[in-house]
Scaffold this motif. Structure first.
Motif, mmCIF file in Angstrom:
data_model
loop_
_atom_site.group_PDB
_atom_site.id
_atom_site.type_symbol
_atom_site.label_atom_id
_atom_site.label_comp_id
_atom_site.label_asym_id
_atom_site.label_seq_id
_atom_site.Cartn_x
_atom_site.Cartn_y
_atom_site.Cartn_z
ATOM 1 N N ARG A 110 0.826 -1.087 0.011
ATOM 2 C CA ARG A 110 0.060 -0.005 0.009
ATOM 3 C C ARG A 110 0.854 1.263 0.127
ATOM 4 N NH1 ARG A 110 -4.460 -0.321 4.649
ATOM 5 N NH2 ARG A 110 -5.388 1.484 3.484
ATOM 6 N N ASP A 112 1.623 3.000 -2.750
ATOM 7 C CA ASP A 112 1.189 3.779 -3.937
ATOM 8 C C ASP A 112 0.202 2.804 -4.667
ATOM 9 O OD1 ASP A 112 2.891 2.082 -5.513
ATOM 10 O OD2 ASP A 112 4.358 3.901 -5.542
ATOM 11 N N ASN A 113 -0.037 3.301 -5.766
ATOM 12 C CA ASN A 113 -0.994 2.541 -6.406
ATOM 13 C C ASN A 113 -0.395 1.091 -7.262
ATOM 14 O OD1 ASN A 113 -3.339 4.132 -6.269
ATOM 15 N ND2 ASN A 113 -3.265 4.820 -8.001
ATOM 16 N N THR A 116 -1.187 -1.792 -4.417
ATOM 17 C CA THR A 116 -2.317 -1.849 -3.792
ATOM 18 C C THR A 116 -3.229 -2.863 -4.853
ATOM 19 O OG1 THR A 116 -3.322 0.117 -4.903
ATOM 20 C CG2 THR A 116 -2.187 0.450 -2.960
ATOM 21 N N PHE A 118 -6.982 -2.485 -6.083
ATOM 22 C CA PHE A 118 -8.167 -1.359 -5.997
ATOM 23 C C PHE A 118 -8.912 -1.747 -7.479
ATOM 24 C CE2 PHE A 118 -4.741 0.652 -8.564
ATOM 25 C CZ PHE A 118 -5.480 1.059 -9.672
ATOM 26 N N PRO A 127 -10.570 5.431 -7.616
ATOM 27 C CA PRO A 127 -10.613 4.130 -7.417
ATOM 28 C C PRO A 127 -11.102 3.688 -5.896
ATOM 29 C CG PRO A 127 -8.379 5.013 -8.064
ATOM 30 C CD PRO A 127 -9.228 6.080 -7.839
ATOM 31 N N THR A 128 -11.357 2.622 -5.680
ATOM 32 C CA THR A 128 -11.725 1.908 -4.290
ATOM 33 C C THR A 128 -10.772 0.976 -4.096
ATOM 34 O OG1 THR A 128 -14.325 2.088 -4.882
ATOM 35 C CG2 THR A 128 -13.671 0.675 -3.331
ATOM 36 N N GLU A 129 -10.033 1.292 -2.933
ATOM 37 C CA GLU A 129 -8.926 0.361 -2.590
ATOM 38 C C GLU A 129 -9.294 -0.767 -1.979
ATOM 39 O OE1 GLU A 129 -5.196 -0.218 -0.143
ATOM 40 O OE2 GLU A 129 -5.648 1.683 0.144
ATOM 41 N N THR A 131 -6.994 -3.320 -0.602
ATOM 42 C CA THR A 131 -5.910 -4.097 -0.255
ATOM 43 C C THR A 131 -6.262 -4.553 1.294
ATOM 44 O OG1 THR A 131 -4.484 -2.629 -1.613
ATOM 45 C CG2 THR A 131 -3.605 -4.051 -0.172
ATOM 46 N N GLU A 132 -6.539 -3.686 2.303
ATOM 47 C CA GLU A 132 -6.738 -3.960 3.503
ATOM 48 C C GLU A 132 -7.626 -5.327 3.719
ATOM 49 O OE1 GLU A 132 -8.650 -2.003 7.228
ATOM 50 O OE2 GLU A 132 -7.443 -0.752 6.328
ATOM 51 N N TYR A 148 -15.840 -7.356 -2.782
ATOM 52 C CA TYR A 148 -16.260 -5.997 -2.990
ATOM 53 C C TYR A 148 -17.701 -5.965 -3.142
ATOM 54 C CZ TYR A 148 -17.108 -2.265 -6.397
ATOM 55 O OH TYR A 148 -17.420 -1.008 -6.922
#
Length: 171
Positions: A110, A112-113, A116, A118, A127-129, A131-132, A148
């Motif tokens: 995470r 930068d893009n 991640t 997304f 964008p909807t991240e 990763t978490e 998602y």
């Protein structure tokens, strides 16, 4: 669930088996991982019957110096899994599972893009991240998934674009 913060980037999030008080977790540190000093820290949450957990920290895990001789030029494989009984049609509020697999592991840092997971919906908006929410399958460092939730959308065709990278930087 018990949430806790770990300073620094996450390199692996998954479940591994414990046998006779020992466990082993394998994962690949991203090539451009910013790990300084040659040592890292492992944090684990142990759980057993009844959902009780104990925090555990093991310091001074050795991190191999230098790049691996292995070459990986292929990006992760991404597959969408729709709700049970779905014909790939979904409605607002449905949960779509995004399966991600790569022989080198999935980059979760995470920073930068490029580091991640997304999604972009209909080629517009931010964008909807995700990763978490990514978790490796039990015992795996190459295959995992993230859910998602489909946001409110007008009826019709829509495009869901998923981005992920492996630990070698292939997007």
């Amino acid at each position: 669930p018990f949430r806790y913060q770990v300073p620094g980037p996450i390199l692996y999030r998954g479940t591994v088996a414990m046998a006779r008080g020992a466990f082993e977790a394998r994962f690949v540190i991203p090539l451009d991982g910013r790990v300084g000093g040659g040592v890292g820290q492992l944090r684990a949450l142990l759980s057993g019957a009844g959902g009780r957990g104990v925090g555990l920290a093991v310091d001074s895990i050795r991190i191999a110096q230098g790049a691996s001789p292995r070459v990986d030029l292929n990006p992760p494989t991404i597959a969408l899994r729709y709700p049970a009984g779905s014909d790939s049609s979904v409605q607002s509020g449905d949960r779509v599972t995004i399966g991600i697999e790569d022989s080198s592991g999935v980059d979760l840092m995470r920073l930068d893009n490029a580091h991640t997971i997304f999604v972009i919906l209909d080629d517009r908006g931010s964008p909807t991240e995700l990763t978490e929410g990514f978790v490796y399958e039990p015992g795996s460092y190459t295959r995992g998934s993230v859910d998602y939730v489909v946001p409110p959308l007008p009826e019709g065709l829509h495009r869901l674009e998923v981005h992920a990278s492996d630990t070698y930087g292939n997007i």
